[in-house]
Every structure is written in structure tokens, then in C-alpha cells.
Scaffold this motif. Sequence first.
Motif, short mmCIF file in Angstrom:
data_model
loop_
_atom_site.label_atom_id
_atom_site.label_comp_id
_atom_site.label_asym_id
_atom_site.label_seq_id
_atom_site.Cartn_x
_atom_site.Cartn_y
_atom_site.Cartn_z
N VAL A 132 0.87 -1.17 0.00
CA VAL A 132 0.00 0.00 0.00
C VAL A 132 0.91 1.23 0.00
CG1 VAL A 132 -0.22 0.04 2.52
CG2 VAL A 132 -1.98 1.10 1.12
N CYS A 133 0.49 2.26 -0.72
CA CYS A 133 1.22 3.52 -0.75
C CYS A 133 0.28 4.62 -0.29
CB CYS A 133 1.72 3.81 -2.17
SG CYS A 133 2.54 5.42 -2.34
N VAL A 134 0.75 5.45 0.63
CA VAL A 134 -0.04 6.57 1.13
C VAL A 134 0.71 7.85 0.79
CG1 VAL A 134 -1.07 7.63 3.18
CG2 VAL A 134 -0.88 5.13 3.03
N THR A 135 0.00 8.80 0.20
CA THR A 135 0.63 10.06 -0.17
C THR A 135 -0.28 11.22 0.22
OG1 THR A 135 1.64 11.31 -1.99
CG2 THR A 135 -0.24 9.96 -2.55
N ALA A 136 0.33 12.30 0.69
CA ALA A 136 -0.42 13.50 1.08
C ALA A 136 0.43 14.72 0.78
CB ALA A 136 -0.78 13.46 2.56
N GLY A 137 -0.24 15.86 0.68
CA GLY A 137 0.44 17.12 0.39
C GLY A 137 0.51 17.40 -1.09
N SER A 138 0.55 16.35 -1.88
CA SER A 138 0.56 16.45 -3.33
C SER A 138 0.00 15.14 -3.87
CB SER A 138 1.99 16.65 -3.83
OG SER A 138 2.05 16.64 -5.23
N TYR A 150 4.72 10.41 2.18
CA TYR A 150 4.81 9.42 1.12
C TYR A 150 5.44 8.20 1.73
CZ TYR A 150 6.02 6.95 -3.14
OH TYR A 150 6.12 6.01 -4.12
N THR A 151 4.67 7.12 1.77
CA THR A 151 5.22 5.89 2.32
C THR A 151 4.63 4.69 1.60
OG1 THR A 151 5.71 4.69 4.38
CG2 THR A 151 3.52 5.63 4.18
N VAL A 152 5.45 3.68 1.38
CA VAL A 152 5.03 2.42 0.78
C VAL A 152 5.31 1.34 1.82
CG1 VAL A 152 5.35 0.80 -1.12
CG2 VAL A 152 5.63 3.26 -1.52
N LEU A 153 4.27 0.55 2.12
CA LEU A 153 4.37 -0.46 3.17
C LEU A 153 3.77 -1.77 2.70
CD1 LEU A 153 2.90 1.80 5.98
CD2 LEU A 153 5.30 1.20 5.73
N PRO A 154 4.25 -2.87 3.26
CA PRO A 154 3.54 -4.13 3.00
C PRO A 154 2.18 -4.09 3.71
CG PRO A 154 5.36 -4.48 4.53
CD PRO A 154 5.43 -3.05 4.09
N LEU A 155 1.17 -4.66 3.07
CA LEU A 155 -0.15 -4.69 3.70
C LEU A 155 -0.10 -5.38 5.05
CD1 LEU A 155 -2.47 -5.43 0.66
CD2 LEU A 155 -2.44 -3.36 2.05
N ALA A 156 0.83 -6.29 5.24
CA ALA A 156 0.96 -7.03 6.50
C ALA A 156 1.57 -6.18 7.62
CB ALA A 156 1.80 -8.28 6.29
N GLU A 158 0.29 -3.91 9.29
CA GLU A 158 -0.74 -3.40 10.19
C GLU A 158 -0.39 -3.68 11.65
OE1 GLU A 158 -5.49 -3.89 11.12
OE2 GLU A 158 -4.62 -4.95 9.43
N VAL A 159 -0.62 -2.67 12.49
CA VAL A 159 -0.43 -2.81 13.93
C VAL A 159 -1.71 -2.39 14.63
CG1 VAL A 159 2.07 -2.43 13.85
CG2 VAL A 159 0.54 -0.49 14.19
N ASP A 160 -1.83 -2.76 15.88
CA ASP A 160 -2.97 -2.35 16.68
C ASP A 160 -2.94 -0.83 16.84
OD1 ASP A 160 -3.86 -1.72 19.78
OD2 ASP A 160 -5.16 -3.20 18.79
N TYR A 161 -4.10 -0.20 16.83
CA TYR A 161 -4.20 1.25 16.95
C TYR A 161 -3.42 1.78 18.15
CZ TYR A 161 -6.30 5.87 17.56
OH TYR A 161 -6.49 7.22 17.72
N TRP A 162 -3.47 1.08 19.28
CA TRP A 162 -2.85 1.56 20.51
C TRP A 162 -1.42 1.05 20.71
CZ3 TRP A 162 -5.15 5.52 22.43
CH2 TRP A 162 -6.53 5.68 22.29
N SER A 163 -0.90 0.25 19.81
CA SER A 163 0.45 -0.29 20.03
C SER A 163 1.46 0.86 20.01
CB SER A 163 0.81 -1.32 18.96
OG SER A 163 0.94 -0.72 17.70
#
Length: 167
Positions: A132-138, A150-156, A158-163
Motif C-alpha cells: 500500500v502507498c499513502v501520499t499526502a500534500g501532493s 509518502y510511504t510504501v508499506l507491505p499490507l501485512a 498493520e499494527v494495533d491502533y494503541w500499540s
Amino acid sequence: MSTHPHLVHEPSLPWTEVTQGPRVAYRRKQLGAAAKGQQLGCSLMELAPGKHAFPLHYHLANEEAYYVLSGSGLLRLGDASLPVRAGDYVALPVGASSAHQLVNDGTEPLRYLAFSTMVEPDVMVYPDSKKVCVTAGSAPGGDKAARTLYTVLPLAAEVDYWSGEER
């Protein structure tokens, strides 16, 4: 030569050439950016035989479209593989059902116009590589200097919201 900042003459623009590994090779002219477009992007793309520009992907904010100018190719669209040729137009709405990749499976260069809304932030999902790639600002394809994220991460990843939160 144009005397207006919103008018560009395509032959006067330089190509940007990109190669990545054995399968990715394309030339691109960012017409929308050159004409100082704000909410609509347009690039002239050229794929060499046997190559593609981008991995199979879909957007969660931006709609795209392709118009084939010359050559032929194979469009992966959702679960289908469709032949495309000069004169074909394809709409690529937001969402997983429009996951797409255009591959030049012909013997001549494949030239097409790639259109995109220029919405930010955006999330792109890459089903083949499970990233997954997330981009903001442009918006994707927009001014890289204006990006705030701008970040590209493996879908795996994912962490717990509070971790990691201090309690």
C-alpha cells in the motif's frame, strides 16, 4: 512557442525516461503539470515492447483513464485481461474493481494518454505485491517537493491502533 502558462506544445517538452528492473521501461511527458493544471493530470506515455509502466494497482481517491494513441497492448483490469489498441479509451474509477496495469505485448511502442484527477491525500493498493502507498500534500504524479507524506508499506505491516502508545 506559447506565451500563456496554461498552453504547452507537446513536441517542445522533454521526455522523462524511467527503467526499473527488467520489466519496467517507459517515457513520459507530464502535459498537465507543464500546463500548470490543478485538478486534472495528463501524461503522454510510451511503453517499449514487452514493458509496462506501473504495477497492477488501484486508487482510493483518484480516478484515472487511458486513451490509446498508437500501438497495442494488454490491459489488466480487475480480474480481466483485455486487448487494447489505438482508439480505445478506458475509464478507471476509484476502487479495487478497477485495479489496472497496461502492458505492451506488441512489437511496436505503445503510446497513450494517461489522465488522472489530482486528489490528495490518496492511497494506492498494489494487489500483486501486497503493498500500500499513502501520499499526502501532493497528489500522485504531482509536485514531489509539496509532499508531506509518502510511504510504501507491505499490507501485512498493520499494527494495533494503541500499540506503542504510552499509557
